[in-house]
Write an enzyme that holds these catalytic residues in place. Structure first.
Site, PDB file in Angstrom:
ATOM      1  N   VAL A   1      17.868  -4.076  22.858  1.00  0.00           N
ATOM      2  CA  VAL A   1      17.060  -2.879  22.629  1.00  0.00           C
ATOM      3  C   VAL A   1      15.580  -3.240  22.534  1.00  0.00           C
ATOM      4  O   VAL A   1      14.720  -2.504  23.032  1.00  0.00           O
ATOM      5  CB  VAL A   1      17.555  -2.107  21.391  1.00  0.00           C
ATOM      6  CG1 VAL A   1      16.605  -0.990  21.009  1.00  0.00           C
ATOM      7  CG2 VAL A   1      18.953  -1.546  21.648  1.00  0.00           C
TER       8      VAL A   1
ATOM      9  N   ALA B   1      14.439  -3.576  26.038  1.00  0.00           N
ATOM     10  CA  ALA B   1      14.355  -2.263  26.673  1.00  0.00           C
ATOM     11  C   ALA B   1      13.130  -1.490  26.190  1.00  0.00           C
ATOM     12  O   ALA B   1      12.389  -0.904  27.000  1.00  0.00           O
ATOM     13  CB  ALA B   1      15.633  -1.467  26.393  1.00  0.00           C
ATOM     14  N   GLU B   2      12.899  -1.471  24.887  1.00  0.00           N
ATOM     15  CA  GLU B   2      11.754  -0.723  24.369  1.00  0.00           C
ATOM     16  C   GLU B   2      10.432  -1.325  24.833  1.00  0.00           C
ATOM     17  O   GLU B   2       9.483  -0.606  25.130  1.00  0.00           O
ATOM     18  CB  GLU B   2      11.780  -0.636  22.844  1.00  0.00           C
ATOM     19  CG  GLU B   2      10.652   0.247  22.324  1.00  0.00           C
ATOM     20  CD  GLU B   2      10.850   0.767  20.926  1.00  0.00           C
ATOM     21  OE1 GLU B   2       9.932   1.445  20.441  1.00  0.00           O
ATOM     22  OE2 GLU B   2      11.894   0.516  20.310  1.00  0.00           O
ATOM     23  N   THR B   3      10.379  -2.633  24.947  1.00  0.00           N
ATOM     24  CA  THR B   3       9.170  -3.288  25.442  1.00  0.00           C
ATOM     25  C   THR B   3       8.860  -2.844  26.862  1.00  0.00           C
ATOM     26  O   THR B   3       7.721  -2.467  27.175  1.00  0.00           O
ATOM     27  CB  THR B   3       9.324  -4.825  25.379  1.00  0.00           C
ATOM     28  OG1 THR B   3       9.529  -5.208  24.018  1.00  0.00           O
ATOM     29  CG2 THR B   3       8.098  -5.532  25.935  1.00  0.00           C
TER      30      THR B   3
ATOM     31  N   SER C   1       7.885   0.937  26.933  1.00  0.00           N
ATOM     32  CA  SER C   1       6.546   1.169  26.386  1.00  0.00           C
ATOM     33  C   SER C   1       5.461   0.720  27.363  1.00  0.00           C
ATOM     34  O   SER C   1       4.455   1.409  27.538  1.00  0.00           O
ATOM     35  CB  SER C   1       6.389   0.449  25.051  1.00  0.00           C
ATOM     36  OG  SER C   1       7.221   1.028  24.079  1.00  0.00           O
TER      37      SER C   1
END
Length: 141
Positions: A59, A62-64, A67
């Site tokens: 996660v 994925a968030e990196t 963003s």
């Protein structure tokens, strides 16, 4: 003068120094008009106790990527990007090699953005499917 692709990638990776991204060895490796691609090595550093990739590390990758994709669209002189919700479905485990996260847009709004992030292994098997909602907030003057 516009920055070269290599310069953009080098700059993006340089701002990750002394952050979670550096701790997890996350690297941004490609980008386009509607996607960002990154990778992370699967080592004991990102394993669960039983030796498979930790969902939290997945996660974080994925968030990196999501963003960074949202930031590419935005005028960072006027706004800053924050994730406001992320969901992940973990479909397959990985013990070694690399995982790759490709973030693409489902919605490119001025205020909110919705991205799909597909996390795959070295053989292009789908490991996790994530969705990230980001918000563009005005910078204080």
């Amino acid at each position: 003068m516009a920055l070269s692709r290599e310069d953009v990638l080098a700059k993006a990776n340089a701002i990750c120094k002394n952050t979670l991204m550096e701790t997890l060895d996350i690297e941004i490796i490609d980008f386009g008009d509607d996607f960002v691609l990154g990778k992370m090595p699967v080592t004991s550093k990102v394993h669960q106790p039983d030796g498979v990739l930790h969902g939290g590390a997945t996660v974080a990758l994925a968030e990196t990527m999501g963003s960074f994709a949202a930031e590419i669209l935005s005028d960072l002189g006027k706004v800053f990007i924050r994730g406001i919700e992320i969901s992940a479905n973990h479909l397959k485990s990985v013990r070694a090699g690399f995982v790759y996260a490709k973030a693409t847009y489902l919605h490119k709004g001025r205020t909110t953005q919705l991205l799909e992030i597909r996390v795959t292994d070295d053989h292009d098997n789908l490991i996790s499917l994530c969705k990230l909602t980001t918000i563009a907030l005005p910078k204080s003057k």
